[in-house]
Scaffold this active site. Structure first.
Site, PDB file in Angstrom:
ATOM      1  N   ASP A   1       1.044   5.965   6.394  1.00  0.00           N
ATOM      2  CA  ASP A   1      -0.291   5.464   6.041  1.00  0.00           C
ATOM      3  C   ASP A   1      -0.987   4.940   7.294  1.00  0.00           C
ATOM      4  O   ASP A   1      -0.607   3.908   7.847  1.00  0.00           O
ATOM      5  CB  ASP A   1      -0.162   4.358   4.984  1.00  0.00           C
ATOM      6  CG  ASP A   1      -1.524   3.802   4.554  1.00  0.00           C
ATOM      7  OD1 ASP A   1      -2.537   4.058   5.241  1.00  0.00           O
ATOM      8  OD2 ASP A   1      -1.577   3.098   3.538  1.00  0.00           O
TER       9      ASP A   1
ATOM     10  N   GLU B   1       0.793  -1.228   0.000  1.00  0.00           N
ATOM     11  CA  GLU B   1       0.000   0.000   0.000  1.00  0.00           C
ATOM     12  C   GLU B   1       0.832   1.290   0.000  1.00  0.00           C
ATOM     13  O   GLU B   1       0.528   2.208  -0.759  1.00  0.00           O
ATOM     14  CB  GLU B   1      -0.968  -0.031   1.195  1.00  0.00           C
ATOM     15  CG  GLU B   1      -2.116  -1.003   0.933  1.00  0.00           C
ATOM     16  CD  GLU B   1      -2.820  -1.485   2.180  1.00  0.00           C
ATOM     17  OE1 GLU B   1      -2.576  -0.919   3.268  1.00  0.00           O
ATOM     18  OE2 GLU B   1      -3.608  -2.438   2.079  1.00  0.00           O
TER      19      GLU B   1
HETATM   20 MG    MG Z   1      -5.714   1.654   3.512  1.00  0.00          MG
END
Ligand code: MG
Ligand code: ADP
Length: 603
Positions: free
Chosen positions: A189, A166
């Site tokens: 994140d 990600e």
């Molecule tokens: Mg996410």
């Protein structure tokens, strides 16, 4: 046209996108929402309901509504005994299943329903079927979890072209390929259930992952839970008699919804009015919740990301001020307290040029575009998660490629024979961070033969090379004869992230014990050198010593021998030193003899 879609299969929210005329476009559902809650409601006799309508059922039918299933993907029994889901989760026979309304489901099957819904939304918007996808996972997902994700895709009728991390996807979304050359970027994140920090470097249009770190059980859900606790405290403060009622599953789910909505609003407002009309039959509850109160419960959770950030900077060998950019991903980074924390930690204002909760999906879509040939000139490189090396004398680990080296890479070292006239050497290829070979993983082993030579004179070069596909090639060559052997080990770079975490944690825990073990081993090696040398010297020139000297040396030898049986490193070290010192006269006699012999030969 053969589309590949990009999918962010999130713990809390999922999104799907596709390249359109060279631009990544996220696809909205029929109501215009791009973010789809990763929630599935299972009615008693009808088809499962996915997304926004299912999310609304969480408060009404918590036991039939499955959320955060990503936490259960590839779940290993024993990983965490804590079960804080409102729906029944069972771990039987090494598998995890959900039992909802008479149905027995694996987590992958629930994820597949989410993916199928996204796929249907995309097909409706595009007017054609899609059946190839790139799906993202947190950087710290282990092999099992990545595999489960792939399986979910297949169950949903998708060919999963690639699973990508990600944070890497988020970096792509921020268009960091437009930065000046040699930029260093941190991706922070913070999602509903996972936290990831990655340090990337951009150089000549090439992304390189310098380090990644994170936690698969840290996210906005934790903030919600703490906020629910706070609200319950305030409630019992006012209505102590309701204490037991508050633990009701349906009430807790309802409270969670209220807490969650308040949290979102407090990212914009300084205070929100909370109203719970019928806490019990007679009472209602109203409370003015301030951003300050929210931040007080959120701050300790946000601070838990600090250690991960520092560790990744350390792994990347960077100070915060050397970063050119810090970018945000995940919905939690909309909170002012998070932005403030990130700004302080990294000593700069984070880049907020993207919708943080859409960045990963946009990046996945760009990656899909790369695979289908619609986007070019970007390459992603990886790093070795653990050190690679070989076992050397005394069972010690000799690192050849340190962990976090950029792939592809190549490194070598020269080794020699420990024993005279040795004819071959066993090359044991190891992976791990521990000082002793036996505590690391053995990836393979092979033998290289060489010409017999006196101790310490053979020259065997060992070279490790990791290619762009992550395959380790090990080459060993006897430099005298030119004889060589090559072995390929594909499993080297592909270890699960969880195993890596465990290995690193253990290496830290055991650092002192390991060092002690290494010092002990080295001291034993020293004794093993000294003892035979002293014995052979005694044989050759011992008769030139006085009986008293001989007795004293015999005593010193005995002390080394008995110290060897104790595992007492200081004692052995002292015994070695005493023997070394106490045999100096013996050593000079030996040298005199050697010189006399040389002179004799000359004559
Ligand atoms: Mg996410
Ligand atoms: P995931 O990657 O886990 O699917 P997201 O990136 O969608 O998660 O982030 C979801 C989390 O972000 C949830 O905990 C949600 O409550 C939180 N969140 C979303 N928007 C906001 C906001 N405006 N303020 C605070 N938290 C938010």
């Amino acid at each position: 046209m053969d589309d590949i879609v990009g999918i962010d299969l999130g713990t809390t929210n999922s999104l799907i996108g596709v390249m359109d005329s060279g631009f990544p476009i996220l696809i909205a559902d029929s109501e215009g929402h791009r973010l789809m809650p990763s929630v599935v409601y299972f009615p008693k006799e009808a088809e499962p309901v996915v997304g926004r309508p299912a999310e609304r059922m969480r408060a009404v039918a918590p036991e039939q509504t499955v959320y955060s299933v990503k936490r259960l993907m590839g779940y290993r029994p024993g990983e965490s005994e804590k079960n804080d889901f409102s729906y029944p989760v069972k771990h039987t026979g090494g598998r995890t299943v959900l039992e909802v309304n008479g149905r027995t489901l694996r987590p992958e099957e629930v994820s597949a329903l989410i993916l199928r819904k996204l796929r249907a939304n995309a097909a409706a918007a595009l007017g054609r079927e899609v059946d190839r996808a790139v799906i993202t996972v947190p950087a710290y997902f282990n092999d099992l979890q990545r595999q489960a994700t792939k399986q979910a895709g297949e169950l949903a009728g998708l060919t999963v072209e690639r699973i990508i991390n990600e944070p890497t996807a988020a970096a792509l979304a921020y268009g960091l390929d437009r930065l000046s050359d040699k930029s260093k970027i941190a991706v922070y994140d913070f999602g509903g259930g996972t936290f990831d920090i990655s340090i990337l470097e951009l150089h000549n249009g090439v992304f390189r992952v310098l380090a990644t770190n994170g936690n698969t059980r840290l996210g906005g859900d934790d903030i919600d839970r703490e906020l629910v606790r706070l609200l319950k405290d305030r409630l019992t403060g006012r209505y102590p008699e309701l204490r037991a009622d508050l633990e009701d599953v349906v009430f807790t789910a309802r409270l969670r919804q209220i807490a969650h909505d308040a949290k979102l609003r407090l990212s914009e407002e300084m205070a929100v009015q909370i109203e719970i009309p019928f806490v019990s039959k007679a009472q209602s509850f109203s409370y003015l919740l301030s951003r300050q109160e929210l931040e007080a419960v959120a701050r300790p959770i946000v601070r838990r990301t600090r250690a991960h950030c520092l560790r990744s900077l350390d792994d990347a060998k960077l100070d915060a001020h050397q970063l050119d950019e810090v970018i945000l991903a995940g919905g939690v980074t909309r909170m002012p307290v998070v932005r403030q924390f990130v700004a302080e930690l990294f000593q700069r204002l984070p880049n907020i040029g993207q919708n943080p909760d859409e960045a990963v999906a946009v990046g996945a879509t760009i990656q899909a575009g790369m695979l289908s040939g619609q986007v070019q000139n970007v390459v992603l490189l990886d790093v070795t998660p653990l050190s690679l090396g070989i076992e050397t004398f005394g069972g010690l680990m000799n690192v050849i490629i340190p962990r976090n080296s950029t792939i592809p890479c190549k490194a070598g070292e020269m080794f020699t024979n420990a024993v005279a006239n040795q004819r071959s050497m066993q090359i044991k290829v190891l992976q791990g961070e521990r000082e002793l070979a036996k505590d690391n993983w053995q990836l393979g082993s092979f033998e290289i033969e060489f010409d017999p030579a006196p101790k310490g004179t053979a020259r065997v070069g060992v070279q490790f090379e990791i290619d762009a596909n992550g395959i380790l090639h090990v080459l060993a060559r006897d430099t005298k004869s030119g004889r060589q052997k090559e072995v390929d080990l594909s499993s080297a770079v592909d270890v699960s992230d969880e195993a890596v975490e465990k290995m690193i944690a253990e290496s830290l825990d055991q650092a002192f014990a390991d060092m002690a073990e290494r010092v002990w081993t080295e001291t034993v090696l020293k004794s093993n050198e000294l003892l035979p040398a002293v014995r052979s010297a005694l044989m050759l020139v011992g008769h030139q010593l006085t009986a008293e000297e001989r007795d004293r040396i015999a005593g010193l030898v005995r002390e080394v021998e008995s110290a060897l049986t104790t595992h007492h490193v200081h004692r052995l070290k002292a015994a070695n030193e005493a023997l070394d010192k106490g045999t100096q006269h013996l050593a000079t006699l030996l040298i005199d003899r050697a010189m006399a012999e040389a002179a004799k030969r000359k004559r």
